[in-house]
Design an enzyme around this catalytic site. Structure first.
Site, PDB file in Angstrom:
ATOM      1  N   GLU A  36       0.789  -1.231   0.000  1.00  0.00           N
ATOM      2  CA  GLU A  36       0.000   0.000   0.000  1.00  0.00           C
ATOM      3  C   GLU A  36       0.823   1.284   0.000  1.00  0.00           C
ATOM      4  O   GLU A  36       0.899   1.998   1.012  1.00  0.00           O
ATOM      5  CB  GLU A  36      -0.987  -0.013   1.172  1.00  0.00           C
ATOM      6  CG  GLU A  36      -1.917  -1.214   1.136  1.00  0.00           C
ATOM      7  CD  GLU A  36      -3.115  -1.083   2.062  1.00  0.00           C
ATOM      8  OE1 GLU A  36      -3.092  -0.224   2.953  1.00  0.00           O
ATOM      9  OE2 GLU A  36      -4.076  -1.839   1.889  1.00  0.00           O
ATOM     10  N   GLU A  65      -6.086  -8.068  -0.375  1.00  0.00           N
ATOM     11  CA  GLU A  65      -6.764  -7.820   0.903  1.00  0.00           C
ATOM     12  C   GLU A  65      -8.201  -7.416   0.628  1.00  0.00           C
ATOM     13  O   GLU A  65      -8.461  -6.614  -0.271  1.00  0.00           O
ATOM     14  CB  GLU A  65      -6.124  -6.663   1.698  1.00  0.00           C
ATOM     15  CG  GLU A  65      -4.846  -7.002   2.387  1.00  0.00           C
ATOM     16  CD  GLU A  65      -4.253  -5.818   3.161  1.00  0.00           C
ATOM     17  OE1 GLU A  65      -5.015  -4.926   3.612  1.00  0.00           O
ATOM     18  OE2 GLU A  65      -3.028  -5.790   3.296  1.00  0.00           O
TER      19      GLU A  65
END
Ligand code: FCB
Length: 439
Positions: free
Chosen positions: A172, A356
């Protein structure tokens, strides 16, 4: 009472499709043990006002000592893969130089334990525990971080690269750069546009440097893990539509475009351009190194309105959809739209993964999680039917864990953790997944 079930099952997906569970080092391991160095999250959490109840990751789920049982729970649910991360500060306590042998041994044992249970290890090198010694040197603002990170990648790759199924350098980039240097919600808690611009660029440079280092070791199946948030204009005005497009460029397009196309969107350069390091254009040969797959982390949408003040003039507004325990709207169509858009605009034939996806919801009878997973698996299934080469889906998360600035009370696990006794109890969602993945 009948057990709640998922509507979808393994049979609804292609035969080789991988189902996995995801975790990260600082959120579960217990960073106070095993010789890990002090990291940015330790000091951020120790500073009043940054983290709920000033909680930190010193003990977390004590996974460092309990990983074998935790992997039993992962395999027991029927998963094919386990996505985990290595802590930079555990492996190299000062971030550079000396290696903590116990730390590296731990990841060696972890990978073996995953393989022994038939779980394909998906490695993420960095999920946010920047060694404090590197934070002292400017952390992600310092261009040298690319080289430091490349060295860390080499140390880890040499030790476990022969057994991991897939690897990605960084989890991320948006959170590391924007959330942590512009919004100030994550460590190091800065709110500075120059720091942000540099972090945005250096995260990509470090990513590409690590990809080159891992390839140099002969490793394959290397990817990137990007988080995406679906921006919807908060109202019908042209100003809100333009604000949502700016948000989209900053949040979703900047890293995808940098890593996959070797350029940054004009809409982001309009604000960050003056603050980027000199000759940033020369770095794309590294940043856009070829990848073997791309992973998307997806949770929610945001309602974006135009705001007064300096660039990027965006404000978040509350939306009408049902929300999770951390206030995120539940919007599965965003996952479908992202998968199809990224496939069309960026990745083409490159395999995609949902690396995710999950929900914060309280309690062991977590029907809200089952409904959430069902709806998002359905979005994934629809994307595959539309032609997207989606190869796998990872639930966030295997265990209840340290949810960063929100501390321990937001529950993302399919397994409940009692943080006083360290007892694990599979939730209804764990059993529903086990039923859906069987066979
Ligand atoms: C993602 C992070 C992960 C976790 C989930 C809820 O942004 O990668 O560590 O915090 O959100």
């Amino acid at each position: 009472m009948t057990e709640p079930r998922l509507a979808l099952s393994r049979a609804d997906f292609p035969p080789a499709f991988l189902f996995g569970a995801a975790t990260s080092a600082y959120q579960i391991e217990g960073h106070g043990t095993g010789g890990a160095g002090v990291c940015e999250w330790d000091t951020f959490a120790a500073t009043p006002g940054n983290v709920a109840r000033a909680e930190d990751g010193r003990v977390a789920c004590d996974h460092y000592h309990r990983f074998a049982g935790d992997l039993d729970l992962c395999a027991g649910a029927g998963f094919d893969a386990y996505r985990f991360s290595t802590s930079w500060a555990r492996v190299m306590p000062e971030g550079r130089g000396a290696v903590n042998a116990a730390g590296l041994d731990f990841y060696d044992r972890l990978v073996d334990a995953a393989c022994e249970r038939g779980l394909k290890p998906f490695l993420t090198l960095y999920h946010w525990e920047l060694p404090a010694a590197l934070a002292d040197l400017g952390g992600w603002r310092n261009r040298d971080i690319a080289g430091w990170f490349g060295d860390f990648a080499t140390v880890v790759g040499r030790r476990i690269g022969d057994r991991v199924h897939a690897a990605a350098p960084i989890n991320e980039p948006w959170c590391i750069a924007w959330l942590s240097h512009f919004i100030g919600q994550h460590a190091p808690g800065l709110r500075d546009i120059r720091a942000t611009a540099r972090a945005m660029h250096h995260v990509g440079l470090a990513h590409g440097t690590a990809i080159a280092a891992l390839r140099g070791l002969g490793m394959g199946n290397l990817g990137a893990v990007i988080n995406l948030e679906y921006p919807l204009p908060a109202d019908d005005s042209p100003a809100a539509a333009a604000a949502a497009a700016r948000y989209d460029a900053i949040y979703n397009r900047f890293f995808l475009s940098g890593m996959l196309a070797g350029r940054y969107p004009d809409a982001v350069l309009a604000g960050l351009g003056p603050h980027l390091p000199e000759r940033w254009q020369d770095d794309f040969a590294t940043i856009a190194a070829p990848l073997d797959w791309v992973g998307l982390n997806y949770y929610t949408c945001k309602r974006i309105a135009a705001a007064d003040g300096p660039w990027p003039n965006c404000a978040e507004r509350p939306g009408p959809l049902p929300k999770t325990d951390i206030g995120w709207e539940i919007y599965p169509d965003g996952l479908f739209d992202f998968l199809t858009r990224i496939w069309r605009e960026h990745t083409g034939d490159l395999p995609l993964y949902v690396t995710e996806n999950g929900i914060a919801t309280a309690g062991i009878d977590d029907r809200a999680r089952i409904a959430y997973l069902d709806a998002h698996l359905d979005a994934a299934r629809r994307a595959i039917a539309a032609g997207v080469p989606l190869r796998g889906y990872f639930v966030w998360s295997l265990l209840d864990n340290y949810e960063w600035s929100l501390g321990y009370d937001k529950r993302f696990g399919i397994v409940e953790v009692d943080f006083d006794s360290q007892t694990r109890r599979p939730k209804a969602s764990w059993r529903a997944l086990r039923a859906a993945l069987a066979g």
